[in-house]
Design a protein around this motif. Structure first.
Motif, PDB file in Angstrom:
ATOM      1  N   ASP A 104      10.542   4.682  34.979  1.00 26.44           N
ATOM      2  CA  ASP A 104      11.201   5.907  35.420  1.00 26.44           C
ATOM      3  C   ASP A 104      10.165   7.014  35.594  1.00 26.44           C
ATOM      4  O   ASP A 104       9.390   7.303  34.677  1.00 26.44           O
ATOM      5  CB  ASP A 104      12.265   6.358  34.404  1.00 26.44           C
ATOM      6  CG  ASP A 104      13.383   5.326  34.271  1.00 26.44           C
ATOM      7  OD1 ASP A 104      13.752   4.751  35.310  1.00 26.44           O
ATOM      8  OD2 ASP A 104      13.858   5.111  33.146  1.00 26.44           O
ATOM      9  N   PHE A 105      10.166   7.646  36.774  1.00 26.27           N
ATOM     10  CA  PHE A 105       9.133   8.614  37.090  1.00 26.27           C
ATOM     11  C   PHE A 105       9.751   9.928  37.549  1.00 26.27           C
ATOM     12  O   PHE A 105      10.549   9.954  38.482  1.00 26.27           O
ATOM     13  CB  PHE A 105       8.214   8.086  38.196  1.00 26.27           C
ATOM     14  CG  PHE A 105       7.674   6.705  37.927  1.00 26.27           C
ATOM     15  CD1 PHE A 105       6.645   6.518  37.029  1.00 26.27           C
ATOM     16  CD2 PHE A 105       8.233   5.605  38.556  1.00 26.27           C
ATOM     17  CE1 PHE A 105       6.159   5.249  36.772  1.00 26.27           C
ATOM     18  CE2 PHE A 105       7.753   4.335  38.309  1.00 26.27           C
ATOM     19  CZ  PHE A 105       6.708   4.158  37.408  1.00 26.27           C
ATOM     20  N   SER A 106       9.346  11.012  36.891  1.00 21.97           N
ATOM     21  CA  SER A 106       9.751  12.337  37.341  1.00 21.97           C
ATOM     22  C   SER A 106       8.806  12.788  38.448  1.00 21.97           C
ATOM     23  O   SER A 106       7.784  12.138  38.717  1.00 21.97           O
ATOM     24  CB  SER A 106       9.680  13.328  36.171  1.00 21.97           C
ATOM     25  OG  SER A 106       8.331  13.470  35.734  1.00 21.97           O
ATOM     26  N   GLY A 107       9.138  13.918  39.075  1.00 19.86           N
ATOM     27  CA  GLY A 107       8.266  14.442  40.116  1.00 19.86           C
ATOM     28  C   GLY A 107       6.887  14.771  39.576  1.00 19.86           C
ATOM     29  O   GLY A 107       5.871  14.575  40.262  1.00 19.86           O
ATOM     30  N   TRP A 108       6.839  15.269  38.321  1.00 21.50           N
ATOM     31  CA  TRP A 108       5.552  15.605  37.716  1.00 21.50           C
ATOM     32  C   TRP A 108       4.668  14.376  37.595  1.00 21.50           C
ATOM     33  O   TRP A 108       3.476  14.417  37.927  1.00 21.50           O
ATOM     34  CB  TRP A 108       5.795  16.221  36.338  1.00 21.50           C
ATOM     35  CG  TRP A 108       4.556  16.782  35.702  1.00 21.50           C
ATOM     36  CD1 TRP A 108       4.048  18.036  35.856  1.00 21.50           C
ATOM     37  CD2 TRP A 108       3.669  16.085  34.803  1.00 21.50           C
ATOM     38  NE1 TRP A 108       2.906  18.185  35.105  1.00 21.50           N
ATOM     39  CE2 TRP A 108       2.644  17.001  34.444  1.00 21.50           C
ATOM     40  CE3 TRP A 108       3.643  14.804  34.263  1.00 21.50           C
ATOM     41  CZ2 TRP A 108       1.610  16.665  33.581  1.00 21.50           C
ATOM     42  CZ3 TRP A 108       2.606  14.462  33.404  1.00 21.50           C
ATOM     43  CH2 TRP A 108       1.606  15.383  33.078  1.00 21.50           C
ATOM     44  N   TRP A 109       5.257  13.279  37.137  1.00 21.76           N
ATOM     45  CA  TRP A 109       4.471  12.054  37.006  1.00 21.76           C
ATOM     46  C   TRP A 109       4.033  11.506  38.361  1.00 21.76           C
ATOM     47  O   TRP A 109       2.926  10.971  38.500  1.00 21.76           O
ATOM     48  CB  TRP A 109       5.270  10.986  36.249  1.00 21.76           C
ATOM     49  CG  TRP A 109       5.196  11.145  34.769  1.00 21.76           C
ATOM     50  CD1 TRP A 109       6.186  11.509  33.918  1.00 21.76           C
ATOM     51  CD2 TRP A 109       4.028  10.955  33.952  1.00 21.76           C
ATOM     52  NE1 TRP A 109       5.730  11.563  32.623  1.00 21.76           N
ATOM     53  CE2 TRP A 109       4.402  11.232  32.612  1.00 21.76           C
ATOM     54  CE3 TRP A 109       2.708  10.591  34.223  1.00 21.76           C
ATOM     55  CZ2 TRP A 109       3.495  11.143  31.560  1.00 21.76           C
ATOM     56  CZ3 TRP A 109       1.804  10.507  33.167  1.00 21.76           C
ATOM     57  CH2 TRP A 109       2.213  10.780  31.863  1.00 21.76           C
ATOM     58  N   LEU A 110       4.883  11.666  39.365  1.00 20.97           N
ATOM     59  CA  LEU A 110       4.498  11.219  40.702  1.00 20.97           C
ATOM     60  C   LEU A 110       3.264  11.988  41.173  1.00 20.97           C
ATOM     61  O   LEU A 110       2.346  11.413  41.764  1.00 20.97           O
ATOM     62  CB  LEU A 110       5.659  11.435  41.687  1.00 20.97           C
ATOM     63  CG  LEU A 110       5.411  10.994  43.133  1.00 20.97           C
ATOM     64  CD1 LEU A 110       5.087   9.513  43.193  1.00 20.97           C
ATOM     65  CD2 LEU A 110       6.638  11.297  43.997  1.00 20.97           C
ATOM     66  N   GLY A 111       3.231  13.297  40.889  1.00 22.47           N
ATOM     67  CA  GLY A 111       2.062  14.087  41.245  1.00 22.47           C
ATOM     68  C   GLY A 111       0.817  13.628  40.501  1.00 22.47           C
ATOM     69  O   GLY A 111      -0.274  13.515  41.089  1.00 22.47           O
ATOM     70  N   VAL A 112       0.966  13.366  39.209  1.00 21.86           N
ATOM     71  CA  VAL A 112      -0.165  12.892  38.414  1.00 21.86           C
ATOM     72  C   VAL A 112      -0.655  11.545  38.934  1.00 21.86           C
ATOM     73  O   VAL A 112      -1.873  11.302  39.044  1.00 21.86           O
ATOM     74  CB  VAL A 112       0.230  12.776  36.926  1.00 21.86           C
ATOM     75  CG1 VAL A 112      -0.847  12.035  36.129  1.00 21.86           C
ATOM     76  CG2 VAL A 112       0.467  14.165  36.332  1.00 21.86           C
ATOM     77  N   PHE A 113       0.281  10.652  39.277  1.00 25.33           N
ATOM     78  CA  PHE A 113      -0.105   9.334  39.784  1.00 25.33           C
ATOM     79  C   PHE A 113      -0.874   9.449  41.107  1.00 25.33           C
ATOM     80  O   PHE A 113      -1.854   8.732  41.338  1.00 25.33           O
ATOM     81  CB  PHE A 113       1.133   8.455  39.983  1.00 25.33           C
ATOM     82  CG  PHE A 113       1.766   7.998  38.693  1.00 25.33           C
ATOM     83  CD1 PHE A 113       1.039   7.950  37.524  1.00 25.33           C
ATOM     84  CD2 PHE A 113       3.098   7.621  38.658  1.00 25.33           C
ATOM     85  CE1 PHE A 113       1.615   7.529  36.330  1.00 25.33           C
ATOM     86  CE2 PHE A 113       3.691   7.203  37.478  1.00 25.33           C
ATOM     87  CZ  PHE A 113       2.950   7.152  36.310  1.00 25.33           C
ATOM     88  N   ASN A 114      -0.411  10.331  41.991  1.00 24.30           N
ATOM     89  CA  ASN A 114      -1.121  10.533  43.253  1.00 24.30           C
ATOM     90  C   ASN A 114      -2.535  11.032  43.006  1.00 24.30           C
ATOM     91  O   ASN A 114      -3.498  10.579  43.639  1.00 24.30           O
ATOM     92  CB  ASN A 114      -0.361  11.527  44.144  1.00 24.30           C
ATOM     93  CG  ASN A 114       0.741  10.870  44.939  1.00 24.30           C
ATOM     94  OD1 ASN A 114       0.583   9.779  45.468  1.00 24.30           O
ATOM     95  ND2 ASN A 114       1.878  11.524  45.036  1.00 24.30           N
ATOM     96  N   ALA A 115      -2.668  12.008  42.087  1.00 22.12           N
ATOM     97  CA  ALA A 115      -3.991  12.550  41.772  1.00 22.12           C
ATOM     98  C   ALA A 115      -4.878  11.481  41.134  1.00 22.12           C
ATOM     99  O   ALA A 115      -6.070  11.372  41.456  1.00 22.12           O
ATOM    100  CB  ALA A 115      -3.855  13.753  40.846  1.00 22.12           C
ATOM    101  N   ALA A 116      -4.300  10.680  40.229  1.00 20.68           N
ATOM    102  CA  ALA A 116      -5.073   9.619  39.578  1.00 20.68           C
ATOM    103  C   ALA A 116      -5.523   8.571  40.585  1.00 20.68           C
ATOM    104  O   ALA A 116      -6.665   8.087  40.531  1.00 20.68           O
ATOM    105  CB  ALA A 116      -4.240   8.967  38.477  1.00 20.68           C
ATOM    106  N   ALA A 117      -4.638   8.224  41.517  1.00 15.74           N
ATOM    107  CA  ALA A 117      -5.015   7.277  42.571  1.00 15.74           C
ATOM    108  C   ALA A 117      -6.171   7.842  43.385  1.00 15.74           C
ATOM    109  O   ALA A 117      -7.101   7.118  43.763  1.00 15.74           O
ATOM    110  CB  ALA A 117      -3.819   6.980  43.471  1.00 15.74           C
ATOM    111  N   GLY A 118      -6.122   9.150  43.648  1.00 13.79           N
ATOM    112  CA  GLY A 118      -7.208   9.790  44.371  1.00 13.79           C
ATOM    113  C   GLY A 118      -8.514   9.712  43.596  1.00 13.79           C
ATOM    114  O   GLY A 118      -9.582   9.441  44.172  1.00 13.79           O
TER     115      GLY A 118
END
Length: 248
Positions: free
Chosen positions: A32-46
């Protein structure tokens, strides 16, 4: 007559490809992913992709700085062309994603697949040098591929792709490794000069992907400070994984 070591090269490169799928495993435990975690995941992928790009440029520079630079610029041109062509088509359906999410999935899968061509050549060329060098490079790329699979999964899973499919797509992006390793091993003198070009090409495309897609998406959900921290920590983690993983 094909030397028996040729099949060892294919097997070794196949192991590096399968290892990419391991990057999806953490998502078996977090669903389960909130919008905040989605942002963190995108940044981490970067951050992971930036670290991978740094590694590619360093490898390419050691072989030929000019050819690596040419590859970086070529990679930028190719990813811009690919993005333009994909953007013209409104209907996309990739990894159970649609619309803008599918476009991002296409881009990252394409970038990571192109990157794998260079890695496959690297495996084959290294075995052409010596068995010891080939084993070392294979182990290094295997370790390197796990975070790459994680970077792909960080983009796919939070947007709705099942974990097993994310693992499958991750392995798919690495299939060029066994495909390119054998001819590179058999024809080292032909492939070695183009290796820095391929490494630079992959790096250029990945750098564009980070700043044109992943970071802007991250900043829609999290602050610049949080995104910067996630990028830096992910970069540092992959750097440590690459440089210290083989010595543990």
């Amino acid at each position: 007559m094909v030397d028996i070591n040729a099949w060892t090269v294919v097997l070794a490169a196949g192991i590096t490809a399968v290892a990419t799928g391991l990057g999806a495993l953490p998502f078996l435990f977090v669903r389960d992913f909130s919008g905040w975690w989605l942002g963190v995941f995108n940044a981490a992928a970067g951050g992971l992709m930036l670290a991978a790009s740094h590694s590619l440029v360093a490898e390419g520079t050691a072989l030929g700085a000019g050819r690596t630079l040419g590859g970086i610029l070529t990679g930028l041109v190719l990813i811009l062309v690919a993005n333009t062509l994909i953007s013209r088509e409104e209907d996309h359906d990739v990894a159970e994603l649609a619309g803008a999410d599918a476009r991002k999935a296409l881009l990252i899968l394409g970038v990571m697949t192109a990157h794998s061509f260079a890695e496959g050549v690297g495996v084959g060329v290294s075995f052409g040098g010596s068995d010891e060098l080939g084993v070392f490079i294979t182990a290094a790329i295997t370790i390197h591929n796990i975070p790459e699979g994680l970077a792909i999964s960080l983009v796919l899973v939070p947007r709705g792709t099942p974990v097993w499919k994310a693992a499958g797509w991750s392995i798919f992006t690495s299939l060029p490794q066994p495909l390119m390793a054998l001819p590179a091993f058999l024809f080292v003198l032909v492939f070695e000069p183009v290796l820095p070009v391929g490494l630079g090409l992959a790096a250029g495309a990945m750098i564009w992907m980070v700043f044109a897609e992943l970071i802007p998406d991250a900043l829609e959900e999290i602050s610049g400070a949080t995104a910067g921290a996630a990028v830096t920590l992910a970069f540092a983690a992959l750097f440590a994984f690459q440089h210290f993983g083989l010595h543990m």
